[in-house]
Design an enzyme around this catalytic site. Structure first.
Site, PDB file in Angstrom:
ATOM      1  N   GLU A   1      -9.698   2.566  -5.447  1.00  0.00           N
ATOM      2  CA  GLU A   1      -9.394   3.957  -5.087  1.00  0.00           C
ATOM      3  C   GLU A   1      -8.190   4.539  -5.829  1.00  0.00           C
ATOM      4  O   GLU A   1      -7.118   4.727  -5.268  1.00  0.00           O
ATOM      5  CB  GLU A   1      -9.151   4.043  -3.563  1.00  0.00           C
ATOM      6  CG  GLU A   1     -10.363   3.613  -2.776  1.00  0.00           C
ATOM      7  CD  GLU A   1     -10.126   3.581  -1.276  1.00  0.00           C
ATOM      8  OE1 GLU A   1     -11.035   3.950  -0.532  1.00  0.00           O
ATOM      9  OE2 GLU A   1      -9.032   3.167  -0.827  1.00  0.00           O
TER      10      GLU A   1
ATOM     11  N   ASP B   1       0.851  -1.186   0.000  1.00  0.00           N
ATOM     12  CA  ASP B   1       0.000   0.000   0.000  1.00  0.00           C
ATOM     13  C   ASP B   1       0.888   1.238   0.000  1.00  0.00           C
ATOM     14  O   ASP B   1       2.117   1.131  -0.041  1.00  0.00           O
ATOM     15  CB  ASP B   1      -0.981  -0.008   1.188  1.00  0.00           C
ATOM     16  CG  ASP B   1      -2.315   0.638   0.818  1.00  0.00           C
ATOM     17  OD1 ASP B   1      -2.292   1.812   0.424  1.00  0.00           O
ATOM     18  OD2 ASP B   1      -3.362  -0.024   0.900  1.00  0.00           O
TER      19      ASP B   1
ATOM     20  N   HIS C   1      -2.669   3.190  -4.472  1.00  0.00           N
ATOM     21  CA  HIS C   1      -2.137   2.560  -3.249  1.00  0.00           C
ATOM     22  C   HIS C   1      -0.718   2.028  -3.482  1.00  0.00           C
ATOM     23  O   HIS C   1      -0.368   0.951  -2.991  1.00  0.00           O
ATOM     24  CB  HIS C   1      -3.069   1.434  -2.782  1.00  0.00           C
ATOM     25  CG  HIS C   1      -4.384   1.946  -2.246  1.00  0.00           C
ATOM     26  ND1 HIS C   1      -4.502   2.497  -0.989  1.00  0.00           N
ATOM     27  CD2 HIS C   1      -5.617   2.003  -2.801  1.00  0.00           C
ATOM     28  CE1 HIS C   1      -5.769   2.867  -0.785  1.00  0.00           C
ATOM     29  NE2 HIS C   1      -6.462   2.586  -1.879  1.00  0.00           N
TER      30      HIS C   1
ATOM     31  N   TRP D   1     -16.886  -4.372  -2.240  1.00  0.00           N
ATOM     32  CA  TRP D   1     -16.704  -3.667  -0.958  1.00  0.00           C
ATOM     33  C   TRP D   1     -17.512  -2.391  -0.865  1.00  0.00           C
ATOM     34  O   TRP D   1     -17.795  -1.910   0.219  1.00  0.00           O
ATOM     35  CB  TRP D   1     -15.216  -3.383  -0.709  1.00  0.00           C
ATOM     36  CG  TRP D   1     -14.626  -2.246  -1.497  1.00  0.00           C
ATOM     37  CD1 TRP D   1     -14.133  -2.303  -2.757  1.00  0.00           C
ATOM     38  CD2 TRP D   1     -14.440  -0.889  -1.059  1.00  0.00           C
ATOM     39  NE1 TRP D   1     -13.652  -1.067  -3.144  1.00  0.00           N
ATOM     40  CE2 TRP D   1     -13.834  -0.182  -2.116  1.00  0.00           C
ATOM     41  CE3 TRP D   1     -14.736  -0.199   0.118  1.00  0.00           C
ATOM     42  CZ2 TRP D   1     -13.509   1.171  -2.044  1.00  0.00           C
ATOM     43  CZ3 TRP D   1     -14.409   1.152   0.198  1.00  0.00           C
ATOM     44  CH2 TRP D   1     -13.801   1.833  -0.878  1.00  0.00           C
TER      45      TRP D   1
ATOM     46  N   TRP E   1      -8.779  -3.608   8.000  1.00  0.00           N
ATOM     47  CA  TRP E   1      -7.784  -2.591   7.631  1.00  0.00           C
ATOM     48  C   TRP E   1      -7.092  -2.126   8.905  1.00  0.00           C
ATOM     49  O   TRP E   1      -7.718  -2.067   9.976  1.00  0.00           O
ATOM     50  CB  TRP E   1      -8.466  -1.434   6.892  1.00  0.00           C
ATOM     51  CG  TRP E   1      -9.152  -1.897   5.645  1.00  0.00           C
ATOM     52  CD1 TRP E   1     -10.473  -2.136   5.472  1.00  0.00           C
ATOM     53  CD2 TRP E   1      -8.528  -2.226   4.395  1.00  0.00           C
ATOM     54  NE1 TRP E   1     -10.724  -2.586   4.187  1.00  0.00           N
ATOM     55  CE2 TRP E   1      -9.549  -2.646   3.510  1.00  0.00           C
ATOM     56  CE3 TRP E   1      -7.209  -2.201   3.932  1.00  0.00           C
ATOM     57  CZ2 TRP E   1      -9.286  -3.047   2.196  1.00  0.00           C
ATOM     58  CZ3 TRP E   1      -6.959  -2.591   2.623  1.00  0.00           C
ATOM     59  CH2 TRP E   1      -7.984  -3.005   1.767  1.00  0.00           C
TER      60      TRP E   1
HETATM   61  C1  ACM Z   1     -11.078  -0.703   0.081  1.00  0.00           C
HETATM   62  O1  ACM Z   1     -11.671  -0.615   1.153  1.00  0.00           O
HETATM   63  N1  ACM Z   1     -10.415   0.328  -0.404  1.00  0.00           N
HETATM   64  C2  ACM Z   1     -11.097  -1.926  -0.698  1.00  0.00           C
END
Ligand code: ACM
Length: 540
Positions: free
Chosen positions: A312, A178, A249, A378, A453
């Site tokens: 993202e 990331d 990312h 997601w 996360w």
């Molecule tokens: C994510 O929560 N960006 C997959």
């Protein structure tokens, strides 16, 4: 159904009378095909009881594991009467039966050494007489762990896998790269870990507070570490899906190899949370670099899926770049936004040449999914439903339901309260199969996944707090019969035995009544979101 406080609840349980007493003379026999389950059970039960569990191939073994080809590969029958007889459709079924047996033997069966008081024997161990038939609802029962934002040391990762296995979960999606860190050794590109595996400091709490902790953070897994993790997980019938996130990312990779970046000038491994605007240049150089990275990734991970992330991706750098605009025009794309899915598709084709399918987060679907992709939905259910309509395999992991880093209750007692309120009951009530999914859709709903996360989970202790007992509830949703879903019954099994199992395994879960004082983070700012209000706003 509260029989024996099993979690996840089995499909059916018929109780007998009384108990079978097991002692140090217990023997263990297995059909050859089920030897890995025998070996695991022998080690786990041997460790907790101090018994040698001598192998006994004869039908007279106290505990026997037999193959029954009539059963599905993950299904089993477990009969405890004058002996323990396990019949399994395959090695996975035998392993799940072994897990159930340990749960039946009480929390102490999950310890790593005998815990009887000094001078006292723990023998005999009573096992309730019972007859259990069991099989999973979904074939994909996943958890995603982000080891990029905060590194999870290898020994803790192995423990995390062991606890997943106790819950009959079978997929660990490992988010390895990331903006804030690159955690997998790549021999060809040593700077990915020399430079990319650590950062100077980190945001403390929400990045919006603008507070930093002044503490360097880092760590990475060597390829040997990851091979060990994969083999350890495989023995427990858990597939490890590695994620190398592109083309967003990616700031840690760009910090190590600036030629990969779409922006001007070098960057450092990001110290802030949020979505970095630093993205990959979608050049031949980047493609070749990532193809070489993936060549090493597939050597380590035998998983049928490799995740390329794809979530993202801010367009700012590409929109400001003549190179990106030229590239988009050359490819016949209407604008630079199309570079996102184009880039992922190029790498997906490379994975396909290795015989692997690509897993992606659902927004990549906005610009076209790679052929044969597994879509992790997601942003709600919608991306997944769309993918099912279009014939793709799907795993549901909607943010407003299954993000286990999100706060577990309203109020300020939760440590670093971020995201939507996601209570134990809310995750227990999660339904992976939305009502508007037509069984005639060509795609397959493989299952679901809880995502963890770790921006705000800076240690394995914090991960355990976020994960458990919600992951216990999630495991039941993924495994057990939906007709039997009963929150009060689950809570009774949880508080009656399952939390003691987690205690025995050393899992520092969130107590049902709220965090222990040392689990709180007073003064560290979170960022609370309100799903209902956001939905209302979105609706107009
Ligand atoms: C994510 O929560 N960006 C997959």
């Amino acid at each position: 159904m509260t029989a024996h406080h099993l979690v996840p609840a089995p499909w059916s349980v018929q109780d007998g009378c009384g108990v079978l007493e097991l002692d140090g003379a217990t023997t263990l026999g297995a059909d050859r095909e089920l030897n890995t389950a025998r070996r695991w059970l022998s080690r786990a039960l041997g460790a907790a009881t101090g018994w040698d569990l001598m192998p006994d191939p004869a039908a007279s073994a106290t505990i026997s594991l037999r193959l029954d080809p009539e059963l599905d590969a993950e299904a089993y029958r477990l009969d405890v009467d004058t002996a323990v007889v396990i019949q399994a459709g395959g090695p996975a079924g035998a392993f799940y039966a072994a897990q159930t047996l340990l749960q039946l033997m009480g929390p102490a069966a999950l310890r790593q050494a005998p815990a009887a008081a000094a001078g006292r024997s723990a023998d005999p161990w009573p096992v309730p007489r019972t007859s259990i038939q069991d099989r999973p609802r979904f074939g994909y029962r996943g958890a995603m762990l982000d080891v990029a934002r905060h590194f999870m040391p290898k020994d803790n990762l192995l423990r995390f896998i062991e606890v997943m296995a106790m819950h009959k979960l079978n997929v660990l999606h490992l988010h390895l790269t990331d903006d804030q860190g690159w955690r997998i050794q790549i021999n060809r590109y040593p700077k990915l870990t020399e430079t990319g595996a650590w950062r100077r400091e980190s945001s403390r709490g929400s990045w919006r507070a603008g507070v930093f902790d002044s503490l360097p953070h880092g760590g990475f897994y060597t390829q040997a570490d990851l091979r060990e993790v994969v083999a350890f997980a495989a023995e427990r019938h858990i597939t490890v899906i590695p994620e190398v996130d592109v083309p967003g990312h990616s700031q840690a990779a760009i910090a190590a190899y600036p030629e990969l970046g779409a922006g001007a000038g070098p960057v450092e491994v990001w110290t802030r949370w949020g979505i970095s605007g630093t993205v990959l240049e979608t050049s031949d150089t980047s493609l070749e670099f990532y193809r070489n990275v993936l060549d090493e990734v597939v050597e380590i991970f035998p998983s049928p899926w490799i995740s390329l992330g794809g979530d993202e991706v801010p367009l700012t750098q590409w929109q400001a770049s003549d190179r990106a605009k030229t590239k988009a025009a050359e490819l016949g794309l209407p604008d630079v936004a199309g570079l996102h899915s184009w880039f992922v598709r190029q790498l997906a084709m490379h994975l396909e040449r290795h015989g692997r399918a690509t897993s992606v987060w659902d927004e990549i679907g906005d610009g076209g999914l790679p052929d044969g992709a597994l879509v992790a939905s997601w942003r709600g259910y919608e991306g997944g439903i769309e993918a099912l309509k279009n014939g793709y395999d799907v795993v549901m992991c909607p943010e407003h339901k299954l993000y286990l880093d999100h706060r577990q209750a309203d109020g300020d007692a939760e440590p670093v309260p971020v995201g939507f309120v996601t209570t134990l009951q809310a995750v227990y009530d999660f339904e992976p199969l939305p009502e508007n999914v037509d069984p005639a859709f060509p795609g397959r709903l493989l299952g679901a996944q809880a995502n963890i996360w770790t921006e705000h989970l800076d240690s394995p202790r914090r991960v355990h707090y976020a994960a458990y007992p919600r992951l216990s509830a999630v495991a039941e949703v993924f495994w057990s019969r939906p007709e039997h879903r009963d929150y009060d019954g689950f809570l009774a099994r949880l508080t009656g035995a399952h939390l003691m199992r987690l205690d025995a395994m050393g899992v520092e879960y969130r107590p049902v009544s709220g965090p222990n004082p040392w689990q709180q983070r007073p003064g560290v700012e979170g960022w609370k979101r309100d799903y209902d209000a956001e939905q209302r706003t979105a609706a107009g």
